[in-house]
Scaffold this motif. Structure first.
Motif, PDB file in Angstrom:
ATOM      1  N   LYS A   1       5.685   3.810   5.860  1.00  0.00           N
ATOM      2  CA  LYS A   1       6.336   2.514   5.915  1.00  0.00           C
ATOM      3  C   LYS A   1       7.232   2.019   4.454  1.00  0.00           C
ATOM      4  O   LYS A   1       8.266   1.885   4.542  1.00  0.00           O
ATOM      5  N   ASN A   2       6.651   2.095   3.403  1.00  0.00           N
ATOM      6  CA  ASN A   2       7.199   1.589   2.382  1.00  0.00           C
ATOM      7  C   ASN A   2       7.969   2.630   1.173  1.00  0.00           C
ATOM      8  O   ASN A   2       8.781   2.090   0.626  1.00  0.00           O
ATOM      9  N   ARG A   3       7.549   3.715   1.432  1.00  0.00           N
ATOM     10  CA  ARG A   3       8.311   4.834   0.547  1.00  0.00           C
ATOM     11  C   ARG A   3       9.234   5.879   1.337  1.00  0.00           C
ATOM     12  O   ARG A   3      10.468   5.986   0.661  1.00  0.00           O
ATOM     13  N   ILE A   4       8.744   6.072   2.457  1.00  0.00           N
ATOM     14  CA  ILE A   4       9.582   7.133   3.299  1.00  0.00           C
ATOM     15  C   ILE A   4      10.797   6.322   4.261  1.00  0.00           C
ATOM     16  O   ILE A   4      11.665   6.851   4.761  1.00  0.00           O
ATOM     17  N   ALA A   5      10.228   5.048   4.290  1.00  0.00           N
ATOM     18  CA  ALA A   5      11.232   4.094   5.318  1.00  0.00           C
ATOM     19  C   ALA A   5      11.284   4.574   6.616  1.00  0.00           C
ATOM     20  O   ALA A   5      12.306   4.522   7.365  1.00  0.00           O
ATOM     21  N   ILE A   6       9.780   4.828   7.104  1.00  0.00           N
ATOM     22  CA  ILE A   6       9.911   5.068   8.675  1.00  0.00           C
ATOM     23  C   ILE A   6       9.288   4.096   9.382  1.00  0.00           C
ATOM     24  O   ILE A   6       8.258   3.400   8.768  1.00  0.00           O
ATOM     25  N   GLN A   7       9.489   3.499  10.625  1.00  0.00           N
ATOM     26  CA  GLN A   7       8.965   2.424  11.090  1.00  0.00           C
ATOM     27  C   GLN A   7       7.565   2.620  11.460  1.00  0.00           C
ATOM     28  O   GLN A   7       6.914   3.656  11.957  1.00  0.00           O
TER      29      GLN A   7
ATOM     30  N   ILE B   1       1.088  -1.263  -0.083  1.00  0.00           N
ATOM     31  CA  ILE B   1       0.097   0.007  -0.067  1.00  0.00           C
ATOM     32  C   ILE B   1       0.936   1.245  -0.037  1.00  0.00           C
ATOM     33  O   ILE B   1       1.979   1.167   0.714  1.00  0.00           O
ATOM     34  N   ASP B   2       0.436   2.134  -0.727  1.00  0.00           N
ATOM     35  CA  ASP B   2       1.143   3.606  -0.726  1.00  0.00           C
ATOM     36  C   ASP B   2      -0.198   4.604  -0.843  1.00  0.00           C
ATOM     37  O   ASP B   2      -1.511   4.132  -0.996  1.00  0.00           O
ATOM     38  N   LYS B   3       0.151   5.675  -0.918  1.00  0.00           N
ATOM     39  CA  LYS B   3      -0.738   6.820  -1.088  1.00  0.00           C
ATOM     40  C   LYS B   3      -1.526   6.786  -2.446  1.00  0.00           C
ATOM     41  O   LYS B   3      -2.839   7.332  -2.485  1.00  0.00           O
TER      42      LYS B   3
END
Length: 872
Positions: free
Chosen positions: A150-156, A131-133
């Motif tokens: 989670k998937n594009r910015i790579a923040i937990q 999932i992304d925006k």
């Protein structure tokens, strides 16, 4: 019928008399015409009423839903079609072209009523890692943003999955719920909070008792087991609403839907239904209504993520929501889960952090925190007392506060706008983001103005303190809310005073002048919604409930954090006007789009070559055209068929103009032979009232014209061929009454001026109405425009609803007593005579003020001391 009438005509011309059979046939024909005429008038009034209601809704601040829009369009369409039908029944074959115009307009309206929902992904469940925006239309903005983080910015962020919009429609269709829900919404008066409360309760029960289809059940269980495998053991879920349209800057839906924490596998399906049902929570329905969001546009997706047992949690604002110029990050924190931050039920630690590198904590507020929310070992959450000294300690150390600020700045840079972020700190020291949405910012008054108001109003202050949750100034009577049922009694324009800033109190924000709470902060859900609604709010005033009492009139200055006794008009003047929450919303745009083909009136001049069916661009044009033509058709009947009983009679009176009267039914006291009718033989209530105004005060003749006024008239006469001597035009026409005992229509053409008055007046107040149209004049457009604005002010002073289009005035009044309507018909009769040629002196304020004073005094004298009608 046509052959019979031709036969009658030949018979008439041969003998110059009609036998009794021919007379009876004509009487029956006229009765049929009059029947269609009355039905046309009834449909015309209903159509005009709905246009006025629609126009008022688009101009005002009252909420309305798509059920209102569809109802308006349906009622307008149905009545306009009836108007066309009755005109064609009255004059067969003459106006068939109107059906084509109607059909074209209806097609354009329908484009705004359909639901153009985007095509859905066929998946019922989608894992968070996919999932992304870009999937916001399938999983809702909340889960789309979490996947983006989670998937594009790579923040937990926690692992999990989303139950999609396709699943929502699958569930609703499987249980055949939507049809019944739509029917119930359409039948209810959703502006009444008590009806909305019952509607909400009934719909939620239907949904909760629904069954989950096997394919959806299997898809959820499959993804749950995959999550367990990835987590390495048994998991519980945080299940959150992620509805389409939720988590936008202007429509956050903050706290309006349901979220359930720490859910076990055994309760996943029941919880899913509860969250779907929360689409129809009282506060959610009220929010959608006030924000103009269509029910059918909201598919309830559900986010399911691994539950984290937080050491501490809270909310970050990457900017100050009430001061866009403030370059600081605000971090709110509590012990345990962040639930008590967002629901406003607890005091919170506040860290104000400079955005300049290196980041620096500028300010800290660490209050006593008495309770915290924690997870039960197996399922659910509980609120626990904080023991010992821990309640007074910071729930977050400085380094973690700075780390949260850096994350907020990073997210703001990615999205390109300020962000509202929910977070949790877990046992191993890691920060996990739970959700992220755009942050709405609003501007408070300048500090200079705030300081000035404090100085001026110091003596009237009751108390001060707290936090500005939403800026502005509001005044009203105190209403203290302690329990849910209090919401049903909350009055319009009151100041909401309550202990906790709970999200469910958002139900009454559209009616609240201001909000005061004892607990809660700027990052809570209620604060979010208050800022969206533009309602001033001060949170965190200790013992506020004990300092005021129900019914007490107070003024809340949220900018200066001061509460004043009484209504402080000086402060209120500085406050901006209330927001139109509907404007720009999907429902508002649908109403405005459809309204463009319903409300505008383009056919103003019956003598124009464009006054024809093919030039009817709106439903209002059709009503105007048909009304003009039906009057002509009714007057022509007696003349065309040489039928004296239904030919117009000239009024025998001492007003030096020609007045002709057509009796539609029982407007005469007796059958009148010959050409003339006297006032003493007229029984029409509205006509007699109109005539009393016409004859009450003799007209003094044209006002004196200065050189400019004379030149204006001469120039207009050279450019308008209708004013040229010898040219047949409406300006040379006579004045026509059509009457029955309770009905009157007057078409008056006096000199260069045209007016039309129509009225129904009887003891049945709910059927009474007056409509008035006024246009024309010999002066130039600017002066004619000033004249209609002049008349508008007089009419509005006497309760008429008035609309101006160019130099054309349209006024309406309805649902009043017979005596009230009679007085107001006298006013129109007076204005019809006394406002002609005033356009020529609309040159100076002195002249305008003189005539306004004179006309106002005449009207007051006429209404207060009615004179008997002079009969000749």
């Amino acid at each position: 019928m046509g052959r019979a009438l031709d036969k009658i005509k030949r018979l008439f011309f041969k003998k110059q008399v009609l036998d009794e059979a021919a007379l009876e046939e004509l009487r029956n024909d006229f009765k049929a015409r009059y029947h269609h005429f009355k039905l046309l008038l009834s449909a015309n009034n209903k159509a005009l009423d709905i246009m006025a209601e629609m126009e008022e809704a688009l101009q005002g601040h009252s909420p309305f839903g798509m059920t209102h829009v569809r109802a308006w369009c349906t009622i307008a369409s149905s009545n306009v079609w009836q108007i066309i039908k009755h005109l064609n029944d009255l004059a067969p074959g003459k106006y068939e072209e109107l059906y084509g115009s109607f059909k074209n307009i209806q097609k354009k309206i329908n484009l705004f009523l359909v639901n153009n929902r985007p095509l859905e992904d066929s998946r019922l469940v989608i894992p968070l890692k996919e999932i992304d925006k870009d999937l916001a239309d399938q999983v809702g903005s909340k889960m789309a943003n979490l996947g983006e983080i989670k998937n594009r910015i790579a923040i937990q962020a926690s692992d999990g999955f989303a139950i999609t919009a396709r699943s929502y429609h699958r569930f609703m269709n499987y249980n055949d719920l939507q049809t019944d829900i739509d029917r119930r919404i359409q039948a209810a008066d959703v502006k009444r909070i008590d009806q909305l409360y019952k509607l909400s309760s009934d719909i939620q029960q239907f949904i909760i008792h629904g069954s989950i289809p096997d394919d959806l059940r299997d898809a959820i269980l499959k993804q749950y087991h995959i999550l367990e495998k990835e987590e390495g053991g048994k998991v519980t879920l945080a299940m959150r609403s992620s509805a389409l349209g939720e988590d936008f800057a202007e429509t956050s839906f903050a706290g309006q839907y349901r979220s359930v924490l720490n859910v076990s596998q055994e309760n996943v399906f029941q919880t899913y239904k509860e969250i779907v049902a929360s689409k129809y929570d009282l506060q959610a329905m009220a929010y959608r209504l006030n924000r103009g969001i269509r029910d059918e546009d909201v598919a309830m997706c559900v986010g399911c993520v691994s539950m984290v047992d937080a050491v501490s949690g809270g909310v970050i604002y990457s900017k100050n929501p009430v001061n866009p110029g403030d370059e600081t990050v605000l971090v709110n924190s509590v012990w345990g889960l962040p639930k008590s931050v967002v629901d406003g039920s607890s005091a919170t630690d506040i860290f104000v952090i400079s955005r300049q590198s290196p980041l620096k904590i500028l300010k800290k507020e660490i209050p006593i925190k008495e309770r915290k929310f924690v997870c039960y070992p197996d399922e659910g959450v509980c609120r626990m007392d904080i023991t010992g000294d821990k309640g007074g300690l910071a729930s977050l150390d400085d380094e973690k506060a700075l780390e949260l600020a850096r994350l907020a700045i990073k997210l703001e840079a990615h999205y390109g706008s300020p962000q509202d972020i929910e977070w949790a700190l877990i046992e191993n020291g890691s920060i996990v983001l739970l959700q992220c949405r755009p942050l709405k910012q609003v501007m408070a008054r300048r500090m200079k103005a705030v300081a000035s108001s404090q100085e001026k109003n110091r003596d009237e202050m009751i108390f001060k303190g707290g936090t500005t949750a939403s800026p502005g100034v509001g005044a009203g009577q105190v209403f203290i809310i302690k329990k849910d049922m209090d919401v049903l009694r909350f009055p319009e324009g009151a100041v909401l005073v309550t202990a906790q800033a709970l999200p469910r109190w958002a139900t009454v924000l559209n009616r609240a002048a201001a909000v005061i709470t004892e607990q809660g902060g700027i990052t809570g859900h209620l604060a979010n919604v208050a800022r969206e609604f533009g309602v001033p709010a001060v949170f965190g005033i200790k013992h506020a409930i004990d300092r005021v009492k129900n019914g007490q009139l107070i003024t809340v200055d949220a900018d200066s954090l001061r509460i004043y006794e009484g209504r402080n008009d000086n402060l209120l003047k500085e406050s901006p006007p209330p927001l139109n929450l509907m404007e720009g919303s999907p429902v508002f745009e649908a109403a405005r789009g459809a309204g463009r083909h319903i409300i505008p009136l383009n056919l103003l001049d019956p003598d124009s070559h464009k006054f024809s069916p093919k030039h009817c661009a709106t439903f209002h044009d059709i009503t105007r055209f048909c009304h003009e033509k039906v009057v002509i058709e009714m007057f022509q009947f007696g003349k065309d068929h040489h039928f004296p009983e239904r030919s117009s009679k000239q009024l025998f009176c001492d007003v030096a103009m020609q007045w002709w009267v057509l009796n539609l039914d029982d407007g005469f006291k007796k059958e009148i032979e010959g050409r003339y009718i006297k006032l003493e033989d007229i029984s029409s209530i509205p006509m007699l009232s109109l005539w009393e105004g016409i004859a009450a005060i003799p007209w003094e003749g044209p006002p004196p014209i200065n050189g400019k006024g004379l030149m204006s008239v001469m120039f207009e006469a050279t450019t308008n061929t209708a004013l040229t001597p010898g040219v047949r035009s409406r300006y040379a026409s006579r004045n026509y009454f059509m009457i029955s005992k309770n009905y009157c229509s007057l078409t008056s053409r006096l000199g260069f001026h045209f007016s039309a008055i129509e009225a129904m007046v009887s003891e049945r107040s709910n059927e009474n109405y007056i409509s008035f149209q006024f246009m024309g004049g010999a002066a130039n457009y600017e002066r004619r425009r000033k004249r209609v604005l002049f008349v508008k002010t007089i009419l509005e002073d006497h309760d008429f609803r008035v609309e101006i289009r160019k130099d054309n005035l349209i006024a309406r009044l309805e649902d009043r007593t017979m005596a009230f309507m009679q007085d107001h018909l006298k006013i129109l009769g007076y204005l019809t005579i006394h406002t002609r040629q005033l356009d020529m002196v609309m040159t100076s304020d002195a002249s305008i003020n003189y005539y306004r004073s004179k006309l106002t005094q005449d009207i007051q004298k006429m209404i207060c001391s009615p004179k008997p009608i002079r009969v000749s």
